[in-house]
Design an enzyme around this catalytic site. Structure first.
Site, PDB file in Angstrom:
ATOM      1  N   ASP A  89     -18.681  69.682  57.995  1.00  0.00           N
ATOM      2  CA  ASP A  89     -18.345  68.511  58.694  1.00  0.00           C
ATOM      3  C   ASP A  89     -18.338  68.863  60.215  1.00  0.00           C
ATOM      4  OD1 ASP A  89     -15.867  69.474  58.474  1.00  0.00           O
ATOM      5  OD2 ASP A  89     -14.949  67.668  57.805  1.00  0.00           O
ATOM      6  N   SER A  90     -18.282  70.173  60.345  1.00  0.00           N
ATOM      7  CA  SER A  90     -18.290  70.635  61.913  1.00  0.00           C
ATOM      8  C   SER A  90     -19.513  70.071  62.364  1.00  0.00           C
ATOM      9  CB  SER A  90     -18.161  72.039  61.884  1.00  0.00           C
ATOM     10  OG  SER A  90     -19.065  72.731  60.951  1.00  0.00           O
ATOM     11  N   ASP A  97     -19.766  70.110  52.531  1.00  0.00           N
ATOM     12  CA  ASP A  97     -18.689  69.419  52.861  1.00  0.00           C
ATOM     13  C   ASP A  97     -18.201  68.023  52.250  1.00  0.00           C
ATOM     14  OD1 ASP A  97     -15.995  70.576  53.759  1.00  0.00           O
ATOM     15  OD2 ASP A  97     -16.586  70.545  55.869  1.00  0.00           O
ATOM     16  N   GLU A 142     -10.800  69.602  51.943  1.00  0.00           N
ATOM     17  CA  GLU A 142      -9.517  69.889  52.647  1.00  0.00           C
ATOM     18  C   GLU A 142      -8.485  69.570  51.748  1.00  0.00           C
ATOM     19  OE1 GLU A 142     -11.406  69.817  57.269  1.00  0.00           O
ATOM     20  OE2 GLU A 142      -9.313  68.774  56.560  1.00  0.00           O
ATOM     21  N   GLU A 193      -7.586  78.396  57.608  1.00  0.00           N
ATOM     22  CA  GLU A 193      -8.003  78.455  58.858  1.00  0.00           C
ATOM     23  C   GLU A 193      -6.566  78.284  59.871  1.00  0.00           C
ATOM     24  OE1 GLU A 193     -10.696  75.440  61.940  1.00  0.00           O
ATOM     25  OE2 GLU A 193     -10.665  75.006  59.840  1.00  0.00           O
ATOM     26  N   LYS A 229     -16.922  71.754  49.280  1.00  0.00           N
ATOM     27  CA  LYS A 229     -15.665  72.036  49.814  1.00  0.00           C
ATOM     28  C   LYS A 229     -14.702  70.885  50.249  1.00  0.00           C
ATOM     29  CE  LYS A 229     -14.933  73.309  54.152  1.00  0.00           C
ATOM     30  NZ  LYS A 229     -14.008  72.609  54.715  1.00  0.00           N
TER      31      LYS A 229
END
Length: 286
Positions: free
Chosen positions: A65-66, A104, A136, A203, A134
């Site tokens: 999502d970057s 993501d 979070e 991270e 992925k």
């Protein structure tokens, strides 16, 4: 003796730079952890760039999502949608032959609970063709991880600094400093491991804490600003290649000044057009 099918056998002994005829899988990732092999991961958002990284032997590509920051022009990752992630994940899959492509789950795609997470992760697998997803969060996302894995969808977890929580964090601070915070991060990492995640991103975590987490887990850790002792390392490709304008995070190493190279090429093209040098005879039909 039971014979493994070609799809079950390790892609080859070396995860990075291998030339196997099939995709890297989570079984290959687990095997790399067992033999102590470190491996690289990069983000990718389009077929052409992904094909370059695939040919370079990068075994895992994350459609992160970057993309919100470095590809779509958003100020953070928060506005990224499932439609955007799905579209670009499909492009990366089409542009690659060997790399494990991970999609993501963006903000709002799994926070409601496991059922929502399964619905959106299933979309990424079915419509985009990714090999894993992925998400979070540690303990707070363990139920989502467990349902996805039990449903046949491999999950890479992400703890420490979780960019989707930028509004709650008030920025992008280092995570895990202090005894209480360190113990919570360790609990988060173990929670997603116990839920079935095949790897976990750490991270913006102090190197000493990341080393302790890595020693404590049997699944690989993927560091980004988490020191040298993680099992793997990931960078956003536009940061790594010097495409990002302005300040980049401390943990970024730029291996190329691609922004300057691309800008120079654009200027050279423009000057030849203005000066009447392009198109020349070799570029002209008669």
């Amino acid at each position: 003796m039971t014979q493994l099918s070609p799809a079950q056998k390790p892609v080859d002994k070396s995860l990075y730079g291998g030339t196997g005829s099939r995709r890297v899988t989570v079984r290959d990732i687990a095997a790399a952890k067992e033999r102590g092999e470190k491996w690289p991961m990069l983000t990718a958002y389009d077929a052409m760039t992904a094909s370059v990284f695939d040919e370079a032997g990068i075994p895992v590509l994350l459609v992160g999502d970057s993309m919100g920051n470095c590809h779509l022009g958003y100020e953070s990752t928060v506005p990224v949608t499932m439609d955007e992630i799905t579209l670009l994940s499909a492009a990366v899959v089409r542009g690659t032959k060997r790399a494990l492509v991970i999609g993501d789950l963006p903000f709002g795609a799994y926070q409601e609970g496991p059922v929502q997470a399964l619905r959106n992760a299933t979309r990424l697998v079915k419509e985009a063709g990714v090999g894993a997803v992925k998400l979070e969060g540690g303990e707070r996302s363990a139920e989502q991880v467990e349902l996805l894995v039990s449903s046949g969808i491999p999950v890479m977890a992400h703890v420490g600094l979780t960019p989707q929580s930028v509004n709650a964090f008030g920025g992008y601070p280092v995570q895990g400093r202090g005894e209480e915070a360190a113990q919570q991060l360790l609990r988060d990492a173990k929670a997603v491991q116990d839920a079935g995640a095949f790897a976990v991103v750490l991270e913006a975590v102090p190197a000493e804490l990341a080393a302790e987490v890595t020693r404590s887990l049997y699944i690989p850790t993927v560091g980004i600003g988490a020191g040298l002792d993680c099992d793997a390392q990931v960078l956003v490709w536009t940061d790594m290649a010097g495409m990002t304008a302005g300040r980049v995070p401390r943990f970024v190493k730029q291996y190329l000044d691609m922004r300057a190279l691309l800008g120079g090429a654009a200027k050279a093209f423009a000057e030849e057009v203005v000066g009447g040098a392009f198109p020349a005879e070799p570029h002209t039909f008669h």
